[in-house]
Design an enzyme around this catalytic site. Structure first.
Site, PDB file in Angstrom:
ATOM      1  N   GLU A 104      10.440   9.233   8.947  1.00  0.00           N
ATOM      2  CA  GLU A 104       9.124  10.122   9.150  1.00  0.00           C
ATOM      3  C   GLU A 104       7.717   9.050   9.052  1.00  0.00           C
ATOM      4  OE1 GLU A 104       8.944  13.663   9.967  1.00  0.00           O
ATOM      5  OE2 GLU A 104       6.916  12.397  10.869  1.00  0.00           O
ATOM      6  N   THR A 122       0.980  -1.269  -0.025  1.00  0.00           N
ATOM      7  CA  THR A 122       0.093   0.078   0.107  1.00  0.00           C
ATOM      8  C   THR A 122       0.790   1.274   0.145  1.00  0.00           C
ATOM      9  OG1 THR A 122      -1.380  -1.315   1.306  1.00  0.00           O
ATOM     10  CG2 THR A 122      -1.944   1.121   1.233  1.00  0.00           C
ATOM     11  N   LYS A 180       5.778   2.715  18.098  1.00  0.00           N
ATOM     12  CA  LYS A 180       5.589   4.022  17.720  1.00  0.00           C
ATOM     13  C   LYS A 180       5.972   4.974  18.931  1.00  0.00           C
ATOM     14  CE  LYS A 180       2.275   3.200  14.246  1.00  0.00           C
ATOM     15  NZ  LYS A 180       0.851   3.168  13.553  1.00  0.00           N
TER      16      LYS A 180
HETATM   17  N1  HSE Z   1      -1.530  -0.367  11.363  1.00  0.00           N
HETATM   18  C1  HSE Z   1      -1.508   1.043  11.697  1.00  0.00           C
HETATM   19  C2  HSE Z   1      -2.839   1.389  12.349  1.00  0.00           C
HETATM   20  C3  HSE Z   1      -1.235   1.774  10.630  1.00  0.00           C
HETATM   21  O1  HSE Z   1      -3.813   0.714  12.466  1.00  0.00           O
HETATM   22  O2  HSE Z   1      -2.742   2.730  12.879  1.00  0.00           O
HETATM   23  C4  HSE Z   1       0.265   1.569  10.257  1.00  0.00           C
HETATM   24  O3  HSE Z   1       1.086   2.163  11.450  1.00  0.00           O
END
Ligand code: HSE
Length: 449
Positions: A137, A20, A213
């Protein structure tokens, strides 16, 4: 680092992985060719692609001069490719190919949060050792430019706290459960059918993706290496509509948050569902959107909101990094700001506070025996451990021998609360394990203390 000796030649980008985000980046690179050239002052072109899935490859219309590589080794070693974009995801071969590209002097751009959260020290160390740039980023918040904001715009301030909705899948599920009173499993199954959730949603719903993250965000915000294993993580699988309903009665909305705070000598980093006051900014972030709120000592609060996933939004973040690396290659200079915002070897490791030491308000749902004395027993155990009750709701009568009694508390440490619940849950006064949800302080003041 590779330099562009021929100033008339374009900087040629190689993309590994055309899922994607890879396809979004490819579209942006081809569609915005002219604007990229205008902004850079030199051409940036697609040198080649590497994609294992022949069906995906067949469906793309690649320019005639774009090389299709059979494997990543071939691309990484090809001197015509100046810059590698890794969009394969996962730990391997992503780790090996990034390290190999750096070894031959190529800058790398990646969106791979799992890899950076797990092997960040090795990869950032390799970029520093080989004098190449590393752009990442897109690894946090999709198209939201949070890392560049931390690294550059806020470089002169001390960041004291961050809290973010950094997983769109979990936020979509909680939003629908809250609006429609649906069970977790029902919403997840529907989200999978509609393509909002992965067929294996473990990372998203168990908080692991958010932990990846917040580890990256905390490392950048506080200049300390952060190990994934140190971060307490709780997902949303166990959330019940009844708690979202009670939360509403107290004026709260439930969100899966990544939280990171700097207490000076230690860091508090965690991922868990949190109740937020319904009129706070983060509480209003619904569906698949992401938002990150942070507090700088001089700046005060800042909120960045946007699309945290999806090919096109995430591709903009990849492109920003690619352009920065391309400038370095063209002008034979490295980026002036280190990838993490701090010199790699100058960072100081701060310890993480254990969950038991965190200080929070709590939502507690007891399934209590509907008998005289139960409420005073619960209040007594909490009071004996120094936990002060803020409000109480008890609704309905006898659902199979017990009734929900919901208590919100003033601030207490997690260890006080766990000790009290250890006693209560072992008593005859409750019929089920008590549900505990932290209530987050959104004043964005908590800092360096
Ligand atoms: N799988 C993640 C989400 C998106 O649902 O936010 C990619 O980091």
């Amino acid at each position: 680092m590779l330099n562009q000796n021929d100033k008339n030649a374009p900087v040629r980008v190689g993309i590994i992985g055309l899922g994607t985000v890879g396809q979004g980046f490819l579209r942006l690179l081809l569609k915005n060719r002219e604007i990229l050239r205008e902004r850079l002052g030199f051409p940036l072109t697609l040198g080649g692609v590497c994609e294992k899935n022949p069906v995906t490859l067949k469906g793309l219309s690649l320019p005639p001069d774009c090389v299709t590589y059979r494997d990543w080794e071939e691309m990484v070693r090809d001197p015509r490719i100046s810059l590698v974009v890794e969009l394969v995801g996962g730990l391997d071969p992503a780790r090996t190919l990034i390290l190999e590209a750096m070894k031959v002097g190529k800058s790398v751009v990646t969106a791979n949060k799992a890899l950076l959260a797990k092997h960040g020290e090795e990869i950032f160390g390799s970029a520093a050792a080989h004098g190449v740039d590393l752009g990442f980023e897109a690894s946090v918040g999709g198209g939201i430019p949070i890392l560049r904001t931390l690294r550059e715009s806020l470089a002169g301030d001390r960041i004291v706290r961050l809290a973010g909705i950094i997983n769109g899948t979990a936020n979509y599920i909680l939003t629908r459960m809250s609006r429609e009173g649906l069970e977790f499993e029902t919403v997840l199954a529907e989200a999978q059918r509609q393509g909002y959730a992965e067929s294996d949603p473990t990372f998203d719903i168990d908080g692991i993706d958010s932990a990846h993250k917040i580890a990256i965000l905390a490392a950048m915000a506080f200049g300390s290496p952060v190990t994934l294993e140190e971060i307490p993580v709780e997902g949303i699988r166990h959330i019940k509509p009844i708690d979202l309903e009670f939360g509403k009665e107290f004026g709260y909305v439930l969100k899966l948050l990544g939280i990171a705070a700097d207490h000076g000598d230690s860091l508090d980093i965690r991922v868990h569902p949190s109740f937020l006051p319904e009129h706070s900014l983060l509480a209003e972030v619904d569906g698949v959107f992401n938002a990150i709120e942070l507090s700088g000592q001089a700046l005060g609060p800042l909120l960045l909101f946007g699309r945290g996933a999806g090919g096109d939004p995430t591709a903009t973040a990849v492109m920003g990094d690619v352009m920065e690396c391309a400038r370095g290659i063209y002008h034979a200079s490295r980026a002036q700001v280190p990838a993490l915002g701090f010199p790699f070897s100058g960072r100081i490791k701060k310890a993480l506070r254990p969950l038991s030491a965190i200080y929070s308000e709590y939502y507690l749902r007891f399934m209590a025996q509907d008998q005289p004395g139960t409420l005073s027993y619960l209040a007594g155990v909490l009071g004996d451990r120094g936990i002060s009750i803020e409000s109480v709701i008890q609704k309905g009568r006898d659902r199979g021998g017990s009734v929900p009694v919901v208590v919100t508390t003033h601030r207490a440490t997690e260890s006080q609360v766990r000790e009290a619940l250890g006693i209560i849950d072992a008593s005859v006064h409750v019929t089920e394990k008590t549900v505990v949800i932290r209530i987050e302080d959104v004043s964005m003041e908590g800092s360096l203390s």
